[in-house]
Each structure stands twice: as structure tokens, then as C-alpha cells.
Scaffold this motif. Structure first.
Motif, short mmCIF file in Angstrom:
data_model
loop_
_atom_site.label_atom_id
_atom_site.label_comp_id
_atom_site.label_asym_id
_atom_site.label_seq_id
_atom_site.Cartn_x
_atom_site.Cartn_y
_atom_site.Cartn_z
N THR A 209 -0.85 -40.59 52.67
CA THR A 209 -0.99 -39.86 51.41
C THR A 209 -0.48 -38.42 51.47
O THR A 209 -0.18 -37.84 50.44
CB THR A 209 -2.46 -39.86 50.97
OG1 THR A 209 -3.25 -39.21 51.98
CG2 THR A 209 -2.98 -41.28 50.76
N ALA A 215 4.81 -40.84 49.85
CA ALA A 215 4.17 -40.55 48.55
C ALA A 215 5.19 -40.38 47.44
O ALA A 215 4.80 -40.25 46.26
CB ALA A 215 3.31 -39.29 48.67
N TYR A 251 -1.72 -41.52 41.58
CA TYR A 251 -1.94 -41.13 42.99
C TYR A 251 -3.38 -40.66 43.19
O TYR A 251 -4.08 -41.12 44.10
CB TYR A 251 -0.94 -40.03 43.34
CG TYR A 251 -1.16 -39.32 44.66
CD1 TYR A 251 -0.59 -39.80 45.83
CD2 TYR A 251 -1.89 -38.13 44.72
CE1 TYR A 251 -0.76 -39.13 47.04
CE2 TYR A 251 -2.07 -37.46 45.92
CZ TYR A 251 -1.50 -37.97 47.08
OH TYR A 251 -1.68 -37.29 48.26
N ARG A 255 -7.88 -42.35 45.32
CA ARG A 255 -8.91 -41.83 46.23
C ARG A 255 -10.17 -42.68 46.18
O ARG A 255 -10.90 -42.80 47.17
CB ARG A 255 -9.26 -40.39 45.86
CG ARG A 255 -8.22 -39.36 46.24
CD ARG A 255 -8.81 -37.96 46.12
NE ARG A 255 -9.32 -37.72 44.78
CZ ARG A 255 -8.70 -36.98 43.86
NH1 ARG A 255 -7.55 -36.43 44.14
NH2 ARG A 255 -9.24 -36.78 42.68
N SER A 262 -6.30 -37.14 54.14
CA SER A 262 -4.89 -37.42 54.37
C SER A 262 -4.50 -37.27 55.84
O SER A 262 -3.68 -38.04 56.35
CB SER A 262 -4.02 -36.49 53.50
OG SER A 262 -4.27 -35.13 53.80
N TRP A 409 -5.15 -34.60 47.32
CA TRP A 409 -5.87 -35.77 47.82
C TRP A 409 -7.22 -35.40 48.43
O TRP A 409 -8.26 -36.00 48.11
CB TRP A 409 -5.02 -36.50 48.86
CG TRP A 409 -5.62 -37.79 49.33
CD1 TRP A 409 -6.45 -37.99 50.38
CD2 TRP A 409 -5.45 -39.07 48.71
NE1 TRP A 409 -6.80 -39.32 50.48
CE2 TRP A 409 -6.21 -40.00 49.46
CE3 TRP A 409 -4.72 -39.52 47.61
CZ2 TRP A 409 -6.25 -41.36 49.14
CZ3 TRP A 409 -4.77 -40.87 47.29
CH2 TRP A 409 -5.53 -41.78 48.05
#
Length: 436
Positions: A209, A215, A251, A255, A262, A409
Motif C-alpha cells: 500500500t 498503488a 484505496y 483499510r 503500510s 493509509w
């Protein structure tokens, strides 16, 4: 731009009529007449016909190749020698080290005549005058290979590389855990909600991530991009565009089903989880194919990356290509080898040996590729990919965007503000000459 094209054209006609001298460390200069007969046209399996180029008298070539792909180059070199009578010595040099070594050894006449390195280093190679344009075989190369491959091995509108393979990533999945691969990220989330259990270190879906390379689909699938104009305009940065924000919302939503920092999602961790059956789906590249097949056998499945924001997932691709050293004593023989080593047959040989994706249009349609469950899937994803920008300023993108991804993230930071900050950092680096 026009001057480069004119010079390349002059070089094309000149090289067809003369041979290069065998002198010392500088780039070879034509001196004496070569074969003065009108050369016949080359004809090969439907490929574009071009006038014949002849190797210099007494030519000997050195070619750099990776250890992993040497078997292919050894085989091609043997066939090349049998056809042209030119001896080829293959030396093992890691592709990521070749540009630095070429810069050090090229001017002294100690480097290989033909080299291979990641295409995102092409801009640096060109601005350092280390590689020659693919001029004599330009039309043939353009006609026989995919548009993405040609874009990847060109710089400032000039073709330099001889593309031989494409590399991108896709969705690996465990058929024992996933009966049918998901076609959208919504389906990924739906499945993972029933499978993921962090307390048992078990996850439905995983990718790196915090790594821009992996990504990128979440930046580009709904219209975002790194640099505009095919990755060449540093004044047009699309990382924080409105189109990017749409896919980045997807994206951030992941989570929920991948509650891992990450920095804790590494290649080794993913590999261990996937091969042990504790990870159902993994986004990864062809370098993992052999190990994954050994671990899962017939239970290994591959598929294109699920759609993002209702759009096909756009991945980043790398193009492996041959380049001719500007300081080669035998530029005609070197050109001949580079072209010979990217034919349909040569690319199929490379794919059979190492599982690579051909860039040659006819090779992609060959039964060898179409009937291979794994390679055909990579080929399909490659067609939905864009090549990494090859300009030197690409080096200024990785760190700021990687840091932004980690902030979004790990810390749930605002997507727009965080990407705006990354773009500001990239602009500062570009204006400061940090890419040189």
C-alpha cells in the motif's frame, strides 16, 4: 526534435553504406566503404521489410545480460553468430547496475556493445549520451511492437530501445480459497470481510500500500497520472487531480479489510502468507510466478486487477529492452544483434524460459502465449497498463508519493491535502535539479 530525426535519418543511410573503424575508446566513426552492392530487402514472417544492414568486418560483440535471463541470450547469440559470423560474448551484469557501469566504462571503450536496463532509466542514459537511437530498424520496431512498449523505450520523441519483454503485475489468487476471482474492488471487500482475521494473521487481499508502483491503479484508473503528455511533461502533474481522488477513495476504503500498517506489508511477508494459505489474493508481478506455482500448484489462479471506481484497473508497466552503446566499436553489428534478439521467435523463446510477456504483437497472439493461463493473464493486464515515465524527473516522484500513500493509509490523512503536499515536493525537487 526535427534535428534529431534528420540526424537519425542521415545515420540510417550512412550506416548502410560504410563500416565503422575498430579504434579506441570513442564512438566508432565511418571511414572506409563497405559492401557497395545494392542490399536486398529483409523479409521475415510478415515483419516490415528494411534494407539489409551488414556487420563491420571483423566485428565482435559483448552483450550484458542478467543471470536469470542468460539462457535466452546465450541461445540468441549462438543463432546470431551462425547467421552473421559475428562472435558474441555474454557477460552477466544485473540490469539495474548496467547504466552506472555503462557511464563509467563506455567512454573508455570497456563497456558492452549491447546492454539492457529498466526503461525508466532511459532519460538519464540519453541525456548522458550513452545510447544510440534505434534509427535503422525504427519503422520495423514500431510496427511490430505494442504502443506501450514503444512509448516506454522512447525519449523526447526519439526511439532508442529494442523492446523485448513487458513487465507489470496482476491478481494472484488461491483457487482453494477463492472459487472465482473478483472483477471489482467492491467484490474484493465483500469477500475479505468474511475471510480476514487479523488475530489469526489471515487476510483476504493484500498489496504494498505504500509503494507507488503497486498503488498506481488507485491513482490512475479513474483518470489520474504522474506526468502529462505520455509521462514527459513535468509541468503537468496529475497525482492530485480530481480524477485521482475518485480512485483514491477506493484505496482508503480498503483499510477496513486490510488493517495493517503500510510499512508492515513487505514482499517477504506477502509471499509467506500467500504460499502458506493465509492470504487469499495478492497483487504481484511475474517474478513471484515460479515460487507461487511451486507452492500452490494447480490451486494458483491469476486474473486482471479488479476494476476500481467502475473503471478497468490501470497498472504501471516496465519495458525490458536492448540498447546500443554509443561508444561501441561495432555499431552496425550491435544494431543487428539488438534487432535479431527481439523477433517474434526470440521473444517467445524468452517467455518460454522465464515467463516474460512479449511486446511483439504477433508473439502476443501466438498459441504459446494465448494457451498459457499465466502469461496470457499478464498480457491482458499489460494491455491495460501505462509505462513508467522514462524522464530523469521520475526519480523525484517515488519518495514523496510513497510518503503520501503511507500517511493516507496509516494515519487516515485527508487525501487531497496529502497529495497536494506530495505534488509540491515533486515540483521543488524538479526545479532544484535533484533528478540529475
Amino acid at each position: 526534435m526535427k534535428m534529431k530525426k534528420i540526424l537519425a535519418l542521415i545515420s540510417t543511410f550512412t550506416l548502410a553504406l560504410v563500416t565503422a573503424c575498430g579504434g579506441g575508446g570513442g564512438a566508432a566513426q565511418p571511414e572506409s566503404p563497405g559492401n557497395t552492392e545494392t542490399p536486398p530487402a529483409q523479409e521475415s514472417q510478415g515483419e516490415t521489410a528494411v534494407p539489409e544492414l551488414l556487420p563491420e568486418e571483423g566485428a565482435k560483440l559483448v552483450v550484458w545480460e542478467s543471470r536469470d535471463e542468460r539462457a535466452y541470450t546465450d541461445a540468441v547469440a549462438k543463432e546470431f553468430t551462425e547467421k552473421y559470423g559475428v562472435e558474441v560474448l555474454v557477460e552477466e551484469v544485473n540490469p539495474t547496475d548496467q547504466l552506472t557501469k555503462l557511464g563509467q566504462d563506455g567512454p573508455a571503450g570497456l563497456a558492452a556493445d549491447v546492454v539492457v536496463f529498466p526503461h525508466d532509466s532511459l532519460g538519464k542514459a540519453v541525456t548522458s549520451n550513452l545510447v544510440m537511437p534505434n534509427d535503422f530498424f525504427e519503422e520495423k520496431t514500431r510496427n511490430n511492437n505494442t504502443e506501450a512498449a514503444i512509448q516506454g523505450v522512447s525519449y523526447d520523441g526519439v526511439l532508442y530501445g529494442y523492446p523485448r519483454a513487458a513487465e507489470t503485475y496482476l491478481l494472484y489468487y488461491n483457487k482453494e480459497l477463492v472459487s472465482e476471482p473478483p472483477t471489482s474492488m467492491e467484490e474484493v471487500i465483500e469477500f475479505s470481510k468474511t475471510f480476514t482475521d487479523k488475530s489469526k494473521n489471515r487476510y483476504g487481499f493484500m498489496f504494498e500500500t505504500g509503494n507507488l508502483y503497486f498503488a498506481y491503479p488507485f491513482l490512475a484508473s479513474t483518470g489520474g497520472y504522474i506526468y502529462g503528455n505520455g509521462g514527459t511533461d513535468i509541468n503537468d502533474i496529475g497525482i492530485n487531480s480530481e480524477q485521482t481522488l475518485q480512485s483514491m477513495e477506493v484505496y482508503a476504503s480498503l483499510r477496513e479489510i486490510l488493517p495493517v500498517k503500510s510499512g508492515d506489508i513487505t514482499p517477504d511477508i506477502k509471499r509467506g502468507l500467500f504460499t502458506s494459505g493465509d492470504l487469499a489474493m495478492d497483487i504481484n508481478g511475474p517474478w513471484e510466478l515460479g515460487g507461487y506455482k511451486d507452492a500452490l500448484g494447480d490451486n494458483l489462479g491469476v486474473a486482471p486487477i479488479p476494476s476500481i471506481g467502475g473503471q478497468p484497473a490501470v497498472s504501471l508497466s516496465g519495458i525490458k529492452a536492448w540498447y546500443v552503446n554509443s561508444y561501441s566499436q561495432y555499431p552496425q553489428a550491435a544494431r543487428l544483434f539488438a534487432d535479431f534478439a527481439i523477433s517474434k521467435e526470440a521473444q517467445l523463446k524468452l517467455s518460454a524460459l522465464v515467463g516474460s510477456v512479449p511486446t511483439n504483437n504477433e508473439a502476443q497472439e501466438d498459441d504459446q502465449i494465448k494457451n498459457d493461463e499465466y502469461i496470457s493473464a499478464f498480457t491482458e493486464q499489460f494491455r491495460s497498463s501505462v509505462p513508467m515515465p522514462s524522464i530523469p524527473e521520475m526519480a523525484n516522484v517515488w519518495s514523496p508519493v510513497g510518503a503520501a500513500l503511507a500517511e493516507i493509509w496509516d494515519n487516515n490523512k485527508d487525501i487531497k491535502e496529502t497529495l497536494d503536499k506530495a505534488v509540491s515536493q515533486i515540483k521543488d525537487l524538479n526545479s532544484g535539479g535533484a533528478a540529475k
